[in-house]
Design a protein around this motif. Structure first.
Motif, short mmCIF file in Angstrom:
data_model
loop_
_atom_site.label_atom_id
_atom_site.label_comp_id
_atom_site.label_asym_id
_atom_site.label_seq_id
_atom_site.Cartn_x
_atom_site.Cartn_y
_atom_site.Cartn_z
N LYS A 62 0.81 -1.22 0.00
CA LYS A 62 0.00 0.00 0.00
C LYS A 62 0.84 1.27 0.00
O LYS A 62 0.42 2.31 -0.50
CB LYS A 62 -0.94 0.00 1.21
CG LYS A 62 -1.96 -1.14 1.19
CD LYS A 62 -2.85 -1.09 2.41
CE LYS A 62 -3.86 -2.22 2.41
NZ LYS A 62 -4.73 -2.21 3.61
N PRO A 64 4.19 3.49 -1.00
CA PRO A 64 5.35 3.58 -1.90
C PRO A 64 6.61 3.91 -1.10
O PRO A 64 6.51 4.39 0.05
CB PRO A 64 4.97 4.74 -2.82
CG PRO A 64 4.06 5.60 -2.00
CD PRO A 64 3.31 4.66 -1.09
N ASP A 104 -9.43 4.96 -7.16
CA ASP A 104 -8.62 5.18 -5.97
C ASP A 104 -9.49 4.74 -4.79
O ASP A 104 -10.46 5.41 -4.45
CB ASP A 104 -8.23 6.66 -5.84
CG ASP A 104 -7.06 6.87 -4.90
OD1 ASP A 104 -6.87 6.01 -4.01
OD2 ASP A 104 -6.35 7.88 -5.03
N PRO A 112 -3.22 5.71 2.52
CA PRO A 112 -3.30 6.23 1.16
C PRO A 112 -4.29 5.50 0.27
O PRO A 112 -4.60 5.96 -0.82
CB PRO A 112 -1.86 6.02 0.65
CG PRO A 112 -1.39 4.82 1.41
CD PRO A 112 -2.02 4.93 2.76
N VAL A 114 -5.63 2.32 -2.23
CA VAL A 114 -4.99 1.57 -3.32
C VAL A 114 -5.60 1.99 -4.65
O VAL A 114 -6.76 2.41 -4.71
CB VAL A 114 -5.14 0.05 -3.13
CG1 VAL A 114 -4.45 -0.41 -1.85
CG2 VAL A 114 -6.60 -0.36 -3.14
N ARG A 159 3.07 5.16 -6.66
CA ARG A 159 2.22 4.13 -6.09
C ARG A 159 2.08 2.96 -7.06
O ARG A 159 2.27 3.12 -8.27
CB ARG A 159 0.84 4.71 -5.78
CG ARG A 159 0.85 5.84 -4.78
CD ARG A 159 -0.50 6.54 -4.72
NE ARG A 159 -1.56 5.68 -4.22
CZ ARG A 159 -2.86 6.02 -4.19
NH1 ARG A 159 -3.23 7.20 -4.69
NH2 ARG A 159 -3.75 5.20 -3.71
#
Length: 214
Positions: A62, A64, A104, A112, A114, A159
């Protein structure tokens, strides 16, 4: 009458020669660096191809940056709710073009979320999808940092994105990128730098020779 060697040396452009030789050395170094990057990229593509051959699921990354060991592996996520749609051009698995629907997704109260590619549509209208469990392939997300951002240190870690194995109702399955799609132009770049270095050196030698013959 031939000029004395001392006179010839006096007329030799020392400063210009140092500058040109330094520039040639830099171009050669860049060419060698590109050859090193070529080997690194080939190893990376081989890793991606091994990842694609694996059928076991891995935990979705999830946060980066995404480790290369996760890219092109199978995974599964639970999308509690699509919070935003990001329609982009794409193709389905038959090669037909359309609009790739990227959601999103919210996966919890915080975090954040996925990115999930749920399929290809014929227009920009998002599907009537409220979320759920999605299984698919982890690929690099659509928003990757540019070369300038990387060089200036302003790149934000990209991401990952999950391309769904099965599209949501009303959509077609999106084409899944592969390791073979990763560009590897480093050999061409290396050859260009070596050619630039040779050309600069030849042009400079000819220019100095013409100057000394006057």
């Amino acid at each position: 009458m031939t000029e004395p060697a001392e006179t010839t040396l006096r007329r030799w452009p020392v400063v210009s020669t140092i500058v040109v030789l330094a520039a040639v050395a830099v171009m050669i170094a860049l060419g060698v660096w590109q050859l090193q990057r070529k080997a690194e990229k080939e190893a990376l593509i081989a890793l991606y191809e091994r990842n694609m051959a694996m059928s076991s699921l891995v935990t979705y990354p999830k946060l980066p940056p995404v480790a290369d060991a996760f890219l092109f592996r199978k995974s599964s996520v639970v999308c509690l709710e699509p919070t935003r749609w990001d329609p982009r051009g794409g193709t389905d698995r038959t090669g037909k073009t359309g609009i790739r629907m990227i959601a999103d997704c919210r996966t919890g109260a915080e975090g954040p979320g996925v990115l999930v590619d749920v399929g290809i549509a014929d227009d920009f209208k998002p599907p009537q999808w409220k979320g759920g469990t999605v299984q698919g392939t982890i690929v690099p997300g659509p928003e990757q940092p540019s070369m300038i951002e990387r060089l200036t240190g302003k790149a934000v870690p990209a991401r990952a994105m999950l391309v769904a194995d099965a599209p949501v109702a009303g959509l077609r399955a999106s084409e899944v990128p592969s390791g073979a799609d990763v560009p590897n132009n480093h050999l061409a770049y290396a050859v260009q730098w070596f050619i630039f270095a040779a050309a600069a050196l030849i042009i400079y030698i000819l220019a100095v020779r013409r100057r000394l013959q006057r």
